[in-house]
Design a protein around this motif. Structure first.
Motif, PDB file in Angstrom:
ATOM      1  N   ARG A  23       0.844  -1.186   0.000  1.00 51.79           N
ATOM      2  CA  ARG A  23       0.000   0.000   0.000  1.00 51.79           C
ATOM      3  C   ARG A  23       0.882   1.241   0.000  1.00 51.79           C
ATOM      4  NH1 ARG A  23      -2.740  -3.597  -0.963  1.00 51.79           N
ATOM      5  NH2 ARG A  23      -4.704  -4.236  -0.011  1.00 51.79           N
ATOM      6  N   VAL A  24       0.318   2.346  -0.405  1.00 48.78           N
ATOM      7  CA  VAL A  24       1.114   3.561  -0.515  1.00 48.78           C
ATOM      8  C   VAL A  24       1.714   3.969   0.824  1.00 48.78           C
ATOM      9  CG1 VAL A  24      -0.912   5.061  -0.240  1.00 48.78           C
ATOM     10  CG2 VAL A  24       1.134   5.955  -1.318  1.00 48.78           C
ATOM     11  N   HIS A  25       0.962   3.838   1.926  1.00 48.46           N
ATOM     12  CA  HIS A  25       1.488   4.255   3.213  1.00 48.46           C
ATOM     13  C   HIS A  25       2.531   3.267   3.731  1.00 48.46           C
ATOM     14  CE1 HIS A  25      -1.141   7.614   3.420  1.00 48.46           C
ATOM     15  NE2 HIS A  25      -2.232   6.889   3.442  1.00 48.46           N
ATOM     16  N   GLU A  26       2.470   2.020   3.280  1.00 47.71           N
ATOM     17  CA  GLU A  26       3.463   1.048   3.700  1.00 47.71           C
ATOM     18  C   GLU A  26       4.745   1.180   2.892  1.00 47.71           C
ATOM     19  OE1 GLU A  26       0.093  -2.271   4.968  1.00 47.71           O
ATOM     20  OE2 GLU A  26       1.238  -2.504   3.127  1.00 47.71           O
ATOM     21  N   ALA A  61       9.101   6.986   9.104  1.00 47.64           N
ATOM     22  CA  ALA A  61       9.353   8.333   9.616  1.00 47.64           C
ATOM     23  C   ALA A  61       8.702   9.397   8.738  1.00 47.64           C
ATOM     24  CB  ALA A  61      10.860   8.587   9.720  1.00 47.64           C
ATOM     25  N   VAL A  62       8.742   9.196   7.424  1.00 50.82           N
ATOM     26  CA  VAL A  62       8.130  10.155   6.513  1.00 50.82           C
ATOM     27  C   VAL A  62       6.621  10.158   6.689  1.00 50.82           C
ATOM     28  CG1 VAL A  62       7.773  10.756   4.090  1.00 50.82           C
ATOM     29  CG2 VAL A  62      10.022   9.996   4.867  1.00 50.82           C
ATOM     30  N   ARG A  63       6.048   8.966   6.832  1.00 49.30           N
ATOM     31  CA  ARG A  63       4.594   8.888   7.024  1.00 49.30           C
ATOM     32  C   ARG A  63       4.183   9.604   8.312  1.00 49.30           C
ATOM     33  NH1 ARG A  63       1.823   5.358  10.030  1.00 49.30           N
ATOM     34  NH2 ARG A  63       3.531   3.865  10.099  1.00 49.30           N
ATOM     35  N   HIS A  88       8.560  13.531  16.747  1.00 51.36           N
ATOM     36  CA  HIS A  88       7.333  12.789  16.473  1.00 51.36           C
ATOM     37  C   HIS A  88       7.577  11.654  15.478  1.00 51.36           C
ATOM     38  CE1 HIS A  88       2.995  12.170  16.035  1.00 51.36           C
ATOM     39  NE2 HIS A  88       3.232  12.027  14.742  1.00 51.36           N
ATOM     40  N   ALA A  89       8.441  11.908  14.493  1.00 56.57           N
ATOM     41  CA  ALA A  89       8.719  10.902  13.468  1.00 56.57           C
ATOM     42  C   ALA A  89       9.680   9.831  13.954  1.00 56.57           C
ATOM     43  CB  ALA A  89       9.285  11.577  12.227  1.00 56.57           C
ATOM     44  N   ALA A 120      15.152  11.768   3.955  1.00 54.62           N
ATOM     45  CA  ALA A 120      14.155  10.753   3.597  1.00 54.62           C
ATOM     46  C   ALA A 120      12.901  11.405   3.035  1.00 54.62           C
ATOM     47  CB  ALA A 120      13.805   9.906   4.818  1.00 54.62           C
ATOM     48  N   PHE A 121      12.508  12.545   3.619  1.00 55.22           N
ATOM     49  CA  PHE A 121      11.313  13.241   3.172  1.00 55.22           C
ATOM     50  C   PHE A 121      11.478  13.715   1.733  1.00 55.22           C
ATOM     51  CE2 PHE A 121       7.793  16.134   3.168  1.00 55.22           C
ATOM     52  CZ  PHE A 121       6.965  15.744   4.209  1.00 55.22           C
TER      53      PHE A 121
END
Length: 305
Positions: free
Chosen positions: A179-182, A187-189, A211-212, A222-223
């Motif tokens: 999936r896109v979020h996986e 950390a980026v998510r 938070h990340a 990474a972002f």
């Protein structure tokens, strides 16, 4: 596409700007809830865009090379680009003046269609290389040609829009376990979620990194690798997308700047024009409803409501 919206307007809203560059138009087809349109005409400028909706973009003329989904890609006349909420596209080189048109579908509209078709959610579009999905590309081109007239949506046009979305979901989505979020680094998510939750207030890089669960140097790298821009530019795109919604609802530029966490109206003007290609004032005049919404309604749209 950076372009979320509420419902359809009573009539087709449009905006045009030829100041210092290409003609840019945005409108909402009358009678089609959940659909937003934009068109860039004969542009030689390098543009960037943040997509708040699921987007279906067709290139009508010209060719442009840009950063998208972790790679540099060229999109030429006849090409089809599919976008998801959160996607960023950044032009790197315009080979010849580009004319393109995009349709943005709300997540609710896409999710409903995907659920009906049995397509895994959240919906993740795959890249559509030339010749990969000819029927989907042909339907998208026909849909955009019909929507370009900017008239009220007829039953025939509504059927074409639904057929196009159905074909895209059936043939141009990822059906595997990924999936896109996986796919995105965790950390980026987490950073993206944090920025969305704090777009109206001050955000420090240290707080974002904490938070990340990553140090700020690795997080920024990474972002950018995942989304093509650093976290603060992503936050600006989020704020401008939110500003467009509030301007459409009738809030003034000064009110909107405060509501989305920008310093003042001049900062809103600068970022909005850079990202949307038109000033906030021109956008607001074309997108507002015939009757200004009540102050209560506008308060509900502001951040923190």
């Amino acid at each position: 596409m950076g372009h979320g919206s509420a419902g359809a307007l009573e009539g087709t809203a449009r905006r045009r700007s030829r100041d210092d560059g290409p003609c840019v138009e945005h409108w909402r087809p009358e009678g089609m809830e959940g659909l937003r349109m934009f068109r860039v005409e004969d542009s030689s400028r390098l543009l960037s865009s943040y997509s708040e909706l699921y987007g279906v973009v067709v290139v009508l003329r010209g060719a442009v090379e840009g950063w998208y989904r972790g790679a540099v890609r060229t999109l030429a006349a006849g090409g089809l680009r599919l976008k998801e909420p959160g996607d960023v596209h950044r032009d790197l080189r315009v080979h010849s003046p580009i004319t393109l048109q995009g349709a943005g579908f709300t997540a609710d509209m896409v999710d409903e269609a995907a659920r009906t078709l049995g397509v895994p959610r959240p919906v993740h579009f795959v890249d559509v290389a030339p010749g990969r999905a000819p029927r989907a590309a042909a339907l998208a081109t026909a849909m955009h040609a019909a929507l370009a007239s900017r008239g009220p949506v007829t039953r025939e046009l509504e059927a074409l829009v639904i057929e196009t979305l159905t074909e895209l979901l059936a043939t141009c989505t990822e059906r595997g376990e990924v999936r896109v979020h996986e796919r995105a680094p965790r950390a980026v998510r987490l950073a993206r979620d944090y920025l969305r939750a704090h777009l109206c207030g001050p955000v420090s890089l240290d707080a974002l990194a904490a938070h990340a669960g990553a140090d700020k140097f690795h997080l920024i790298r990474a972002f950018r690798a995942e989304l093509g821009i650093p976290p603060y530019e992503y936050l600006t795109h989020l704020r401008v997308a939110r500003a467009a919604e509030l301007l459409s609802a009738g809030m003034t530029g000064a009110e909107v700047a405060h509501a989305v966490g920008l310093f003042d109206e001049s900062q809103l003007h600068r970022h909005f024009r850079r990202i949307f290609g038109v000033t906030p004032g021109k956008f607001a005049r074309s997108m507002q409803r015939q009757h200004r919404p009540s102050r209560l309604r506008m308060s509900g749209l502001a951040c923190g409501a």
